[in-house]
Write a protein that holds these residues in place. Structure first.
Motif, mmCIF file in Angstrom:
data_model
loop_
_atom_site.group_PDB
_atom_site.id
_atom_site.type_symbol
_atom_site.label_atom_id
_atom_site.label_comp_id
_atom_site.label_asym_id
_atom_site.label_seq_id
_atom_site.Cartn_x
_atom_site.Cartn_y
_atom_site.Cartn_z
ATOM 1 N N ASN A 36 0.842 -1.186 0.000
ATOM 2 C CA ASN A 36 0.000 0.000 0.000
ATOM 3 C C ASN A 36 0.892 1.257 0.000
ATOM 4 O O ASN A 36 1.773 1.384 0.849
ATOM 5 C CB ASN A 36 -0.897 -0.023 1.245
ATOM 6 C CG ASN A 36 -1.774 1.198 1.355
ATOM 7 O OD1 ASN A 36 -2.395 1.624 0.386
ATOM 8 N ND2 ASN A 36 -1.817 1.778 2.542
ATOM 9 N N PRO A 37 0.707 2.183 -0.946
ATOM 10 C CA PRO A 37 1.602 3.353 -1.055
ATOM 11 C C PRO A 37 1.721 4.174 0.231
ATOM 12 O O PRO A 37 2.805 4.661 0.555
ATOM 13 C CB PRO A 37 0.961 4.173 -2.178
ATOM 14 C CG PRO A 37 0.219 3.180 -2.999
ATOM 15 C CD PRO A 37 -0.278 2.153 -2.032
ATOM 16 N N PHE A 38 0.646 4.342 0.974
ATOM 17 C CA PHE A 38 0.713 5.106 2.219
ATOM 18 C C PHE A 38 1.571 4.382 3.264
ATOM 19 O O PHE A 38 2.270 5.018 4.058
ATOM 20 C CB PHE A 38 -0.685 5.357 2.781
ATOM 21 C CG PHE A 38 -1.512 6.307 1.952
ATOM 22 C CD1 PHE A 38 -1.250 7.674 1.959
ATOM 23 C CD2 PHE A 38 -2.529 5.839 1.143
ATOM 24 C CE1 PHE A 38 -1.994 8.553 1.189
ATOM 25 C CE2 PHE A 38 -3.280 6.711 0.366
ATOM 26 C CZ PHE A 38 -3.017 8.072 0.389
ATOM 27 N N ASP A 39 1.530 3.039 3.249
ATOM 28 C CA ASP A 39 2.361 2.265 4.175
ATOM 29 C C ASP A 39 3.832 2.341 3.782
ATOM 30 O O ASP A 39 4.723 2.311 4.634
ATOM 31 C CB ASP A 39 1.902 0.796 4.202
ATOM 32 C CG ASP A 39 0.488 0.645 4.742
ATOM 33 O OD1 ASP A 39 0.030 1.555 5.460
ATOM 34 O OD2 ASP A 39 -0.155 -0.373 4.439
ATOM 35 N N GLU A 40 4.083 2.439 2.483
ATOM 36 C CA GLU A 40 5.464 2.593 2.001
ATOM 37 C C GLU A 40 6.061 3.898 2.545
ATOM 38 O O GLU A 40 7.227 3.954 2.952
ATOM 39 C CB GLU A 40 5.458 2.601 0.471
ATOM 40 C CG GLU A 40 6.802 2.320 -0.152
ATOM 41 C CD GLU A 40 6.715 2.127 -1.657
ATOM 42 O OE1 GLU A 40 7.794 2.021 -2.279
ATOM 43 O OE2 GLU A 40 5.602 2.089 -2.196
ATOM 44 N N ILE A 41 5.240 4.940 2.579
ATOM 45 C CA ILE A 41 5.664 6.224 3.146
ATOM 46 C C ILE A 41 5.956 6.057 4.637
ATOM 47 O O ILE A 41 6.923 6.621 5.171
ATOM 48 C CB ILE A 41 4.565 7.295 2.921
ATOM 49 C CG1 ILE A 41 4.465 7.626 1.425
ATOM 50 C CG2 ILE A 41 4.846 8.558 3.735
ATOM 51 C CD1 ILE A 41 3.248 8.446 1.053
ATOM 52 N N ALA A 42 5.141 5.252 5.324
ATOM 53 C CA ALA A 42 5.344 5.006 6.762
ATOM 54 C C ALA A 42 6.659 4.277 7.016
ATOM 55 O O ALA A 42 7.406 4.615 7.947
ATOM 56 C CB ALA A 42 4.170 4.193 7.322
#
Length: 249
Positions: A36-42
């Protein structure tokens, strides 16, 4: 400081999803899956905290089928030190995931949990908030900037009127927004190193969590096709149609 980063395996954002013919969900057979792209940012943000010397260990966590190991290996290639998979074939809803994460937080005792604000498959935007409620921890959602120092996290987040800055006493929950950072490119040497990093496997029953679904999906359908536009000869006709047909003025 130990940082826990939950990550989710979702249909790749470049893939055009198809709804199943019976309307029960989205067809994911033979479809490319990714983090998930938002999790990659995390994961990127947690890795930067460790590189600054603010975090001592970054632990990636995923809940789902065995293939989630690939997602965890990607997280470790970005910079996570080790990973935990809670393996189950059950459909996991946000509350079940929050309960699993709560059990892992109590087991690992992290001072910070950073996760994406939402997953791009269901767009629920619930897990982080539910986890904070279950733990009784402070939370800062939609973070666009994070600073950690002296047992506190200062988080800047976007709101309708501009920017809001929050100060959280650790331990705390932070959910990430797109503007927080740009995840690094995963290099081949780091992918190879990730294969040797520790990956622990648990079942929901090992953590004492009931993941039985509490919501039932009645129907999934594609958005209605947009009708073709029309050309009008002059402004007067446009105003007339907006007032009498579209009824927006």
């Amino acid at each position: 400081m130990k940082v826990l980063v939950p990550v989710k395996r979702v249909v790749d954002y470049n893939v055009k999803v198809r709804v199943k013919s019976d309307g029960t969900g989205v067809d994911i057979a033979n479809v490319k899956m990714s983090m998930n792209p938002f999790d990659e940012i995390a994961v990127e943000e947690a890795t930067r905290l460790r590189e600054k010397g603010l975090a001592t260990e970054v632990i990636a966590v995923s809940c789902g089928v065995a293939q989630c190991q690939e997602t965890l290996r990607t997280a470790m290639a970005i910079g996570a030190d080790r990973a935990i998979l809670v393996e189950t074939t059950e459909e996991l809803q946000p509350l079940a995931v929050a309960k699993l994460l709560k059990a892992l937080v109590e087991k690992e005792q992290p001072q910070l949990v950073i996760l994406g604000k939402q997953a791009i498959d269901d767009d629920c935007n619930q897990t982080g908030q539910m986890l904070a409620a279950l733990l009784g921890w402070p939370q800062a959602t939609f973070a666009s900037k994070v600073d950690v120092a002296d047992g506190k996290a200062v988080v800047m987040r976007e709101v309708d009127g501009g920017m809001e800055t929050l100060s959280l006493t650790l331990p705390a929950i932070i959910t990430t927004d797109l503007r927080l950072n740009e995840p690094r490119y995963v290099t081949l040497p780091n992918i190879m190193k990730a294969k040797k990093k520790q990956l622990d496997n648990f079942k929901p029953e090992d953590l004492g969590v009931d993941v039985k679904p509490r919501l039932k999906t009645l129907k999934v359908s594609e958005p209605a096709k947009r009708s073709a536009g029309i050309k009008v000869p002059d402004v007067a006709t446009l105003v007339d149609k907006l007032r009498n047909e579209a009824k927006v003025i």
